[in-house]
Design a protein around this motif. Structure first.
Motif, short mmCIF file in Angstrom:
data_model
loop_
_atom_site.label_atom_id
_atom_site.label_comp_id
_atom_site.label_asym_id
_atom_site.label_seq_id
_atom_site.Cartn_x
_atom_site.Cartn_y
_atom_site.Cartn_z
N ASN A 100 8.81 -13.40 14.03
CA ASN A 100 9.89 -14.10 13.33
C ASN A 100 10.80 -13.14 12.56
OD1 ASN A 100 8.96 -16.59 14.22
ND2 ASN A 100 7.62 -16.87 12.44
N GLY A 101 10.57 -11.84 12.71
CA GLY A 101 11.41 -10.87 12.03
C GLY A 101 11.09 -10.65 10.57
N GLN A 102 10.00 -11.22 10.09
CA GLN A 102 9.61 -11.05 8.68
C GLN A 102 8.61 -9.89 8.59
OE1 GLN A 102 8.56 -14.75 6.72
NE2 GLN A 102 9.82 -15.93 8.16
N PHE A 103 9.11 -8.68 8.72
CA PHE A 103 8.25 -7.52 8.86
C PHE A 103 7.54 -7.15 7.56
CE2 PHE A 103 11.59 -6.95 12.13
CZ PHE A 103 10.78 -7.03 13.25
N GLU A 104 8.17 -7.41 6.43
CA GLU A 104 7.49 -7.11 5.17
C GLU A 104 6.24 -7.95 5.00
OE1 GLU A 104 8.47 -6.77 0.38
OE2 GLU A 104 10.02 -7.41 1.79
N ASN A 105 6.34 -9.25 5.28
CA ASN A 105 5.17 -10.12 5.20
C ASN A 105 4.12 -9.71 6.22
OD1 ASN A 105 6.38 -11.65 3.18
ND2 ASN A 105 7.20 -13.17 4.60
N ALA A 106 4.57 -9.29 7.40
CA ALA A 106 3.63 -8.86 8.43
C ALA A 106 2.84 -7.63 7.97
CB ALA A 106 4.37 -8.56 9.72
N ALA A 107 3.55 -6.67 7.38
CA ALA A 107 2.89 -5.44 6.92
C ALA A 107 1.89 -5.74 5.80
CB ALA A 107 3.93 -4.43 6.45
N ILE A 108 2.29 -6.58 4.86
CA ILE A 108 1.40 -6.93 3.76
C ILE A 108 0.15 -7.64 4.29
CG2 ILE A 108 1.18 -8.36 1.68
CD1 ILE A 108 4.13 -7.82 1.13
N ALA A 146 -4.00 1.28 11.10
CA ALA A 146 -3.17 0.08 10.94
C ALA A 146 -2.37 0.15 9.65
CB ALA A 146 -4.05 -1.16 10.96
N ALA A 147 -2.99 0.68 8.59
CA ALA A 147 -2.29 0.81 7.31
C ALA A 147 -1.14 1.80 7.41
CB ALA A 147 -3.27 1.26 6.22
N LEU A 148 -1.31 2.85 8.21
CA LEU A 148 -0.24 3.83 8.38
C LEU A 148 0.96 3.20 9.09
CD1 LEU A 148 0.79 6.71 8.17
CD2 LEU A 148 -0.46 7.26 10.26
N ILE A 149 0.71 2.44 10.15
CA ILE A 149 1.80 1.77 10.88
C ILE A 149 2.46 0.71 9.99
CG2 ILE A 149 2.39 0.37 12.88
CD1 ILE A 149 1.65 3.22 13.56
N SER A 150 1.64 -0.09 9.33
CA SER A 150 2.18 -1.15 8.48
C SER A 150 2.93 -0.57 7.28
CB SER A 150 1.05 -2.06 8.00
OG SER A 150 0.37 -2.63 9.10
N GLY A 151 2.40 0.52 6.72
CA GLY A 151 3.08 1.16 5.60
C GLY A 151 4.44 1.69 6.01
N MET A 152 4.53 2.24 7.21
CA MET A 152 5.82 2.72 7.71
C MET A 152 6.83 1.58 7.80
SD MET A 152 6.61 4.21 11.54
CE MET A 152 5.96 2.68 12.25
N VAL A 153 6.39 0.44 8.33
CA VAL A 153 7.29 -0.71 8.45
C VAL A 153 7.66 -1.25 7.08
CG1 VAL A 153 7.47 -3.07 9.33
CG2 VAL A 153 6.39 -1.30 10.73
N TRP A 154 6.70 -1.34 6.19
CA TRP A 154 6.93 -1.88 4.84
C TRP A 154 7.93 -1.01 4.08
CZ3 TRP A 154 2.42 -3.02 0.87
CH2 TRP A 154 2.94 -3.82 -0.17
#
Length: 275
Positions: free
Chosen positions: A33-41, A138-146
């Motif tokens: 849905n394009g809500q990448f911040e929520n996805a990363a969190i 996973a935290a590294l990928i999500s942190g990059m997006v966040w």
């Protein structure tokens, strides 16, 4: 005549595993849905549940083979499929075949990492992980997006960089680089009063810019693996990096390995869910 053991599964640890699985699935939906911040969190929330389920199971003596298998499958979703899809939707979709291949490399490496971890339980050195642990990857990928979302950085504008980070992170999971597991830390022991002050300072620093701080922390942790390996090995070969490691990427002599195995046979082996 003894009563048969009642069938069923333990509720509490598997409930925590389910919560982690839900967080991973939620991250996938949010990224679509394009809500990448929520996805990363959501990935970081999944990490919390992943750290709790195994510890709760050991504290309550509710370990089971079912729980171990369920935890591994949940990790594949939360720390394998979800981060790859987040990265793809964020910055790889416009790269065509190169983009989805980079995401697939991450997924395949996460699956191999989890499978290798499951087969080495009870045999590997508890002080280290062999390869980057999947939650940390996973935290590294999500942190990059966040971080990118916090600072209004478009993923598609830097798709090649996103692809390189995603691919390298995946390869680190299947490497033989040794990463500190921190299992030797005595969490139930006493600490000086100043240690509590330092912990409070850490929380304050994280709270000021959580996305940036967490991203930097996991970048440094990912780099620490190669640094630890190169620092402790006189001559590193290609087999030492990606081949069959002698023991948990702790490249020792045969005599040291024999001594290490003897010591571990006389100690309790902590099968942590941090895989």
């Amino acid at each position: 005549m003894t009563n048969p053991k009642p069938r069923g599964i333990y509720l509490l640890p598997n409930l925590l595993t389910t919560a982690g699985l839900f967080s991973g699935f939620y991250a996938v939906v949010m990224s679509m849905n394009g809500q990448f911040e929520n996805a990363a969190i959501a990935i970081f929330v999944a990490m919390i549940f992943d750290g709790l389920d195994g510890r709760v199971a050991r504290m309550t003596n509710t370990q089971s083979a079912f729980g171990a298998e369920y935890d591994s499958m949940a990790d594949m979703v939360s720390f394998g499929v979800a981060p790859a899809l987040i990265a793809y939707n964020f910055g790889l979709s416009e790269l065509g075949k190169f983009g989805w291949l980079a995401a697939f490399i991450y997924v395949a490496c996460a699956a191999l990492r989890l499978a290798r971890f499951n087969t080495q339980i009870g045999m590997s050195d508890n002080r280290y992980f062999q390869g980057l642990a999947s939650p940390a990857a996973a935290a590294l990928i999500s942190g990059m997006v966040w971080v990118s979302m916090e600072y209004d950085i478009g993923g598609n504008d830097y798709g090649v960089i996103v692809a390189i980070i995603t691919g390298i992170t995946g390869l680190l999971m299947v490497s033989n680089f040794k990463y500190n597991s921190f299992k030797e830390v005595d969490w139930s022991g006493k600490v000086p009063f100043v240690a509590l002050l330092l912990i409070m300072m850490v929380f304050i620093i994280v709270a000021t810019a959580p996305s940036l701080v967490l991203f930097i922390v996991f970048i440094l942790y990912a780099i620490a693996g190669p640094v630890n390996t190169f620092r402790t090995v006189d001559k590193v070969t290609l087999e030492d990096v990606v081949g069959e490691a002698k023991e948990d990427a702790d490249f020792q002599t045969d005599e040291e390995n024999t001594s290490s195995n003897s010591e571990k046979a006389n100690s309790d082996n902590d099968a942590s869910p941090k895989n």
